[in-house]
Scaffold this motif. Structure first.
Motif, PDB file in Angstrom:
ATOM      1  N   ILE A  59       0.834  -1.200   0.000  1.00 24.37           N
ATOM      2  CA  ILE A  59       0.000   0.000   0.000  1.00 24.37           C
ATOM      3  C   ILE A  59       0.869   1.252   0.000  1.00 24.37           C
ATOM      4  O   ILE A  59       0.578   2.215  -0.708  1.00 24.37           O
ATOM      5  CB  ILE A  59      -0.979  -0.007   1.197  1.00 24.37           C
ATOM      6  N   GLU A  60       1.940   1.235   0.765  1.00 26.28           N
ATOM      7  CA  GLU A  60       2.830   2.394   0.808  1.00 26.28           C
ATOM      8  C   GLU A  60       3.442   2.667  -0.563  1.00 26.28           C
ATOM      9  O   GLU A  60       3.472   3.809  -1.024  1.00 26.28           O
ATOM     10  CB  GLU A  60       3.915   2.182   1.861  1.00 26.28           C
ATOM     11  N   SER A  61       3.914   1.620  -1.231  1.00 18.61           N
ATOM     12  CA  SER A  61       4.504   1.782  -2.564  1.00 18.61           C
ATOM     13  C   SER A  61       3.456   2.225  -3.576  1.00 18.61           C
ATOM     14  O   SER A  61       3.697   3.112  -4.399  1.00 18.61           O
ATOM     15  CB  SER A  61       5.142   0.475  -3.046  1.00 18.61           C
ATOM     16  N   LEU A  62       2.280   1.603  -3.519  1.00 17.37           N
ATOM     17  CA  LEU A  62       1.216   1.941  -4.452  1.00 17.37           C
ATOM     18  C   LEU A  62       0.798   3.401  -4.300  1.00 17.37           C
ATOM     19  O   LEU A  62       0.643   4.124  -5.289  1.00 17.37           O
ATOM     20  CB  LEU A  62       0.013   1.022  -4.212  1.00 17.37           C
ATOM     21  N   SER A  63       0.655   3.841  -3.073  1.00 19.41           N
ATOM     22  CA  SER A  63       0.276   5.222  -2.813  1.00 19.41           C
ATOM     23  C   SER A  63       1.330   6.186  -3.357  1.00 19.41           C
ATOM     24  O   SER A  63       1.017   7.141  -4.065  1.00 19.41           O
ATOM     25  CB  SER A  63       0.083   5.446  -1.318  1.00 19.41           C
ATOM     26  N   ARG A  64       2.582   5.937  -3.028  1.00 18.69           N
ATOM     27  CA  ARG A  64       3.675   6.806  -3.468  1.00 18.69           C
ATOM     28  C   ARG A  64       3.745   6.860  -4.998  1.00 18.69           C
ATOM     29  O   ARG A  64       3.819   7.938  -5.588  1.00 18.69           O
ATOM     30  CB  ARG A  64       4.997   6.307  -2.892  1.00 18.69           C
ATOM     31  N   ASP A  65       3.702   5.690  -5.620  1.00 14.45           N
ATOM     32  CA  ASP A  65       3.851   5.642  -7.068  1.00 14.45           C
ATOM     33  C   ASP A  65       2.635   6.215  -7.797  1.00 14.45           C
ATOM     34  O   ASP A  65       2.769   6.842  -8.845  1.00 14.45           O
ATOM     35  CB  ASP A  65       4.133   4.211  -7.520  1.00 14.45           C
ATOM     36  N   HIS A  66       1.455   6.023  -7.222  1.00 12.73           N
ATOM     37  CA  HIS A  66       0.251   6.608  -7.827  1.00 12.73           C
ATOM     38  C   HIS A  66       0.312   8.128  -7.771  1.00 12.73           C
ATOM     39  O   HIS A  66       0.015   8.801  -8.750  1.00 12.73           O
ATOM     40  CB  HIS A  66      -1.016   6.110  -7.127  1.00 12.73           C
ATOM     41  N   ARG A  67       0.712   8.666  -6.628  1.00 19.40           N
ATOM     42  CA  ARG A  67       0.804  10.131  -6.499  1.00 19.40           C
ATOM     43  C   ARG A  67       1.866  10.702  -7.424  1.00 19.40           C
ATOM     44  O   ARG A  67       1.699  11.797  -7.954  1.00 19.40           O
ATOM     45  CB  ARG A  67       1.059  10.527  -5.049  1.00 19.40           C
ATOM     46  N   ALA A  68       2.956   9.949  -7.656  1.00 20.46           N
ATOM     47  CA  ALA A  68       3.999  10.421  -8.578  1.00 20.46           C
ATOM     48  C   ALA A  68       3.485  10.402 -10.021  1.00 20.46           C
ATOM     49  O   ALA A  68       3.767  11.315 -10.796  1.00 20.46           O
ATOM     50  CB  ALA A  68       5.246   9.548  -8.455  1.00 20.46           C
ATOM     51  N   ARG A  70       0.230  10.459 -11.003  1.00 22.20           N
ATOM     52  CA  ARG A  70      -0.967  11.288 -11.158  1.00 22.20           C
ATOM     53  C   ARG A  70      -1.024  12.325 -10.040  1.00 22.20           C
ATOM     54  O   ARG A  70      -1.848  12.222  -9.136  1.00 22.20           O
ATOM     55  CB  ARG A  70      -2.223  10.418 -11.119  1.00 22.20           C
ATOM     56  N   PRO A  71      -0.155  13.332 -10.065  1.00 23.52           N
ATOM     57  CA  PRO A  71      -0.054  14.271  -8.943  1.00 23.52           C
ATOM     58  C   PRO A  71      -1.324  15.067  -8.638  1.00 23.52           C
ATOM     59  O   PRO A  71      -1.524  15.493  -7.514  1.00 23.52           O
ATOM     60  CB  PRO A  71       1.095  15.202  -9.333  1.00 23.52           C
ATOM     61  N   GLY A  72      -2.203  15.243  -9.602  1.00 24.76           N
ATOM     62  CA  GLY A  72      -3.410  16.027  -9.349  1.00 24.76           C
ATOM     63  C   GLY A  72      -4.550  15.232  -8.743  1.00 24.76           C
ATOM     64  O   GLY A  72      -5.561  15.796  -8.350  1.00 24.76           O
ATOM     65  N   ILE A  73      -4.409  13.926  -8.648  1.00 26.46           N
ATOM     66  CA  ILE A  73      -5.477  13.070  -8.139  1.00 26.46           C
ATOM     67  C   ILE A  73      -5.290  12.857  -6.644  1.00 26.46           C
ATOM     68  O   ILE A  73      -4.270  12.366  -6.202  1.00 26.46           O
ATOM     69  CB  ILE A  73      -5.483  11.699  -8.856  1.00 26.46           C
ATOM     70  N   LYS A  74      -6.299  13.245  -5.869  1.00 22.11           N
ATOM     71  CA  LYS A  74      -6.224  13.114  -4.419  1.00 22.11           C
ATOM     72  C   LYS A  74      -7.031  11.906  -3.955  1.00 22.11           C
ATOM     73  O   LYS A  74      -7.842  11.373  -4.682  1.00 22.11           O
ATOM     74  CB  LYS A  74      -6.730  14.384  -3.751  1.00 22.11           C
TER      75      LYS A  74
END
Length: 82
Positions: A59-68, A70-74
């Motif tokens: 989950i930590e990796s998925l969250s970090r990589d998703h935010r990288a 798609r930076p505008g998606i919260k």
């Protein structure tokens, strides 16, 4: 002129129809968007569940990589995903 047109029953009927059409379209759009959001969360949860064996690091990796990616998606912080 225009002021006289606004007082006619034909104009008032047309205005009422257009207001109704727009209101219905907006309500349908909101309903469909809500359904898609629920589906997105359900499918995302299924992916997280499939990978539960990897533990919190997944989950930590998925969250970090998703935010990288798609930076505008919260809404995909570690806390939200848990």
């Amino acid at each position: 002129g225009v002021a006289m047109l606004a007082n006619t029953s034909e104009y008032k009927e047309s205005l009422s129809r257009v207001v109704g059409i727009i209101a219905n379209a907006r309500a349908n759009a909101v309903q469909k968007a809500s359904a898609q959001m629920v589906r997105m969360y359900w499918v995302t949860g299924a992916v997280l569940n499939e990978n539960a064996a990897y533990g919190p690091a997944f989950i930590e990796s998925l969250s970090r990589d998703h935010r990288a990616a798609r930076p505008g998606i919260k809404g995909f912080s570690v806390r939200s995903l848990r």
